[in-house]
Scaffold this motif. Structure first.
Motif, PDB file in Angstrom:
ATOM      1  N   LYS A  23      -3.647   5.087  -6.896  1.00  0.00           N
ATOM      2  CA  LYS A  23      -2.740   5.335  -5.767  1.00  0.00           C
ATOM      3  C   LYS A  23      -3.547   5.437  -4.461  1.00  0.00           C
ATOM      4  O   LYS A  23      -3.204   4.826  -3.453  1.00  0.00           O
ATOM      5  CB  LYS A  23      -1.978   6.637  -6.035  1.00  0.00           C
ATOM      6  CG  LYS A  23      -1.123   7.114  -4.900  1.00  0.00           C
ATOM      7  CD  LYS A  23      -0.432   8.412  -5.319  1.00  0.00           C
ATOM      8  CE  LYS A  23       0.326   9.021  -4.170  1.00  0.00           C
ATOM      9  NZ  LYS A  23       1.033  10.249  -4.585  1.00  0.00           N
ATOM     10  N   GLU A  44       8.573   3.996 -11.196  1.00  0.00           N
ATOM     11  CA  GLU A  44       9.061   4.851 -10.091  1.00  0.00           C
ATOM     12  C   GLU A  44       7.889   5.292  -9.227  1.00  0.00           C
ATOM     13  O   GLU A  44       7.956   5.273  -7.995  1.00  0.00           O
ATOM     14  CB  GLU A  44       9.787   6.112 -10.617  1.00  0.00           C
ATOM     15  CG  GLU A  44      11.126   5.845 -11.264  1.00  0.00           C
ATOM     16  CD  GLU A  44      11.001   5.422 -12.731  1.00  0.00           C
ATOM     17  OE1 GLU A  44       9.924   5.663 -13.321  1.00  0.00           O
ATOM     18  OE2 GLU A  44      11.956   4.831 -13.263  1.00  0.00           O
ATOM     19  N   GLY A  45       6.819   5.686  -9.876  1.00  0.00           N
ATOM     20  CA  GLY A  45       5.622   6.103  -9.132  1.00  0.00           C
ATOM     21  C   GLY A  45       5.058   4.964  -8.294  1.00  0.00           C
ATOM     22  O   GLY A  45       4.652   5.151  -7.148  1.00  0.00           O
ATOM     23  N   ASN A  47       6.731   2.382  -7.076  1.00  0.00           N
ATOM     24  CA  ASN A  47       7.620   2.126  -5.937  1.00  0.00           C
ATOM     25  C   ASN A  47       7.405   3.173  -4.850  1.00  0.00           C
ATOM     26  O   ASN A  47       7.425   2.847  -3.659  1.00  0.00           O
ATOM     27  CB  ASN A  47       9.087   2.116  -6.391  1.00  0.00           C
ATOM     28  CG  ASN A  47       9.432   0.799  -7.092  1.00  0.00           C
ATOM     29  OD1 ASN A  47       8.913  -0.256  -6.731  1.00  0.00           O
ATOM     30  ND2 ASN A  47      10.289   0.866  -8.085  1.00  0.00           N
ATOM     31  N   ALA A  48       7.184   4.420  -5.256  1.00  0.00           N
ATOM     32  CA  ALA A  48       6.951   5.475  -4.264  1.00  0.00           C
ATOM     33  C   ALA A  48       5.659   5.198  -3.485  1.00  0.00           C
ATOM     34  O   ALA A  48       5.605   5.394  -2.270  1.00  0.00           O
ATOM     35  CB  ALA A  48       6.870   6.838  -4.966  1.00  0.00           C
ATOM     36  N   GLU A  51       6.266   2.292  -1.009  1.00  0.00           N
ATOM     37  CA  GLU A  51       7.045   2.666   0.184  1.00  0.00           C
ATOM     38  C   GLU A  51       6.183   3.258   1.284  1.00  0.00           C
ATOM     39  O   GLU A  51       6.552   3.240   2.454  1.00  0.00           O
ATOM     40  CB  GLU A  51       8.136   3.670  -0.206  1.00  0.00           C
ATOM     41  CG  GLU A  51       9.379   3.000  -0.741  1.00  0.00           C
ATOM     42  CD  GLU A  51      10.342   4.001  -1.364  1.00  0.00           C
ATOM     43  OE1 GLU A  51      10.286   5.198  -1.026  1.00  0.00           O
ATOM     44  OE2 GLU A  51      11.139   3.558  -2.224  1.00  0.00           O
ATOM     45  N   THR A  52       5.016   3.790   0.923  1.00  0.00           N
ATOM     46  CA  THR A  52       4.145   4.400   1.943  1.00  0.00           C
ATOM     47  C   THR A  52       3.239   3.366   2.605  1.00  0.00           C
ATOM     48  O   THR A  52       2.528   3.692   3.550  1.00  0.00           O
ATOM     49  CB  THR A  52       3.237   5.495   1.328  1.00  0.00           C
ATOM     50  OG1 THR A  52       2.288   4.861   0.448  1.00  0.00           O
ATOM     51  CG2 THR A  52       4.026   6.523   0.558  1.00  0.00           C
TER      52      THR A  52
END
Ligand SMILES: NC(=O)c1ccc[n+]([C@@H]2O[C@H](COP(=O)([O-])OP(=O)(O)OC[C@H]3O[C@@H](n4cnc5c(N)ncnc54)[C@H](O)[C@@H]3O)[C@@H](O)[C@H]2O)c1
Length: 255
Positions: A23, A44-45, A47-48, A51-52
């Protein structure tokens, strides 16, 4: 931007990018101009994380223990961005603390499938994509447990030793093709793998104190202290380092 850490338009593939080192690498490479292909089991992680990021990013669900899913990440790099420049085989799992005489097939198989085969499958397709253009950088994530014995995590240690064997072999095999292959070997670092890992003390804090005892700096690493070195290892200025397994360990390996 300093040209040594300028990754403008470099296409960077990162496995295990929903958490921890992966990440942080996604954030850092993107901030330095890279186009990303990020994969993980945890969509999900992923995609999160995506998004940043301000720059181009392709998100792919990828279980590195499955060859077709590792290939799909490479295919996405070629289809979406036309090339693959840098690949980081970072996805990995640890296992619960267990003495060697209690080792199970289940633990061994998971370590083999994810931490070893995951790196083989990744490198296989990444190298194929890099060979035609005659350059590329692969960075594998081993561990201090890949450089020496690691009490009570013997299967993990064996798997991370294997990553070093694969790294050195690939470095020699593909040097003439312009592909550099190195590995990073971190000491215990406060990613979720360790920060939320099994307790060996009464609390998280005492567990971390126990883990830090073998480190001369008497503390665990922060994720960015590892990923900064990984960025430097992938730097366009770092063009003659090949086949190296670099400890980032607060001095542990100097003892
Ligand atoms: N944190 C440490 O102390 C430490 C030290 C040395 C080496 N490492 C290595 O660093 C790498 C990254 O770990 P981290 O500390 O960031 O941990 P982490 O648990 O925060 O992140 C690992 C990521 O890998 C993903 N993953 C797990 N299995 C996968 C699979 N089969 N396919 C795709 N993705 C999968 C997880 O979903 C997670 O997002 C691992 O290879 C780990 O062994 C960690």
């Amino acid at each position: 931007m300093d040209s040594l850490l300028d990754f403008t338009d470099k296409v960077v593939l990162i496995t295990g990018a929903a958490s921890g080192f992966g990440k942080q690498l996604a954030i850092d490479f993107s901030a330095r101009g890279a186009k990303l292909v990020i994969g993980d089991l945890n969509i999900e992680g992923l995609n999160a994380v995506a998004e940043t990021l301000a720059g181009p990013v392709t998100v792919i669900k990828c279980d590195v223990s499955k060859e077709d899913e590792c290939k799909a990440m490479v295919d996405a790099a070629i289809e979406n961005y036309g090339q693959l420049d840098i690949a980081i085989n970072n996805a990995g799992i640890s296992h619960g603390y267990i003495p060697l005489h209690q080792m199970t097939d289940e633990i061994m198989d998971l370590q083999f499938d994810i931490n070893i085969k995951g790196v083989v499958y990744g490198m296989k397709h990444q190298i194929e994509a890099m060979m035609p253009k005659g350059d590329g950088v692969i960075l594998n994530v081993s561990s201090m447990a890949g450089l020496g014995g690691a009490p009570n995590i013997s299967a993990y240690s064996a798997a991370k030793h294997a990553v070093i064997g694969l790294t050195k072999t690939a470095a020699v095999e593909y040097a003439r093709k312009g592909i550099r292959v190195n590995a990073v070997c971190p000491f215990f670092t406060l990613t979720p793998m360790v920060a939320d890992g099994e307790l060996i003390g009464d609390t998280k804090e005492s567990t971390q104190e126990i883990l830090a005892r073998s480190c001369p700096m008497k503390r665990l690493g922060q994720p960015v202290e590892i990923t900064n070195v990984m960025l430097m290892m992938c730097s366009p200025g770092n063009s003659f380092m090949n086949g190296q397994c670099i400890a980032v360990d607060g001095g542990m390996s100097a003892m």
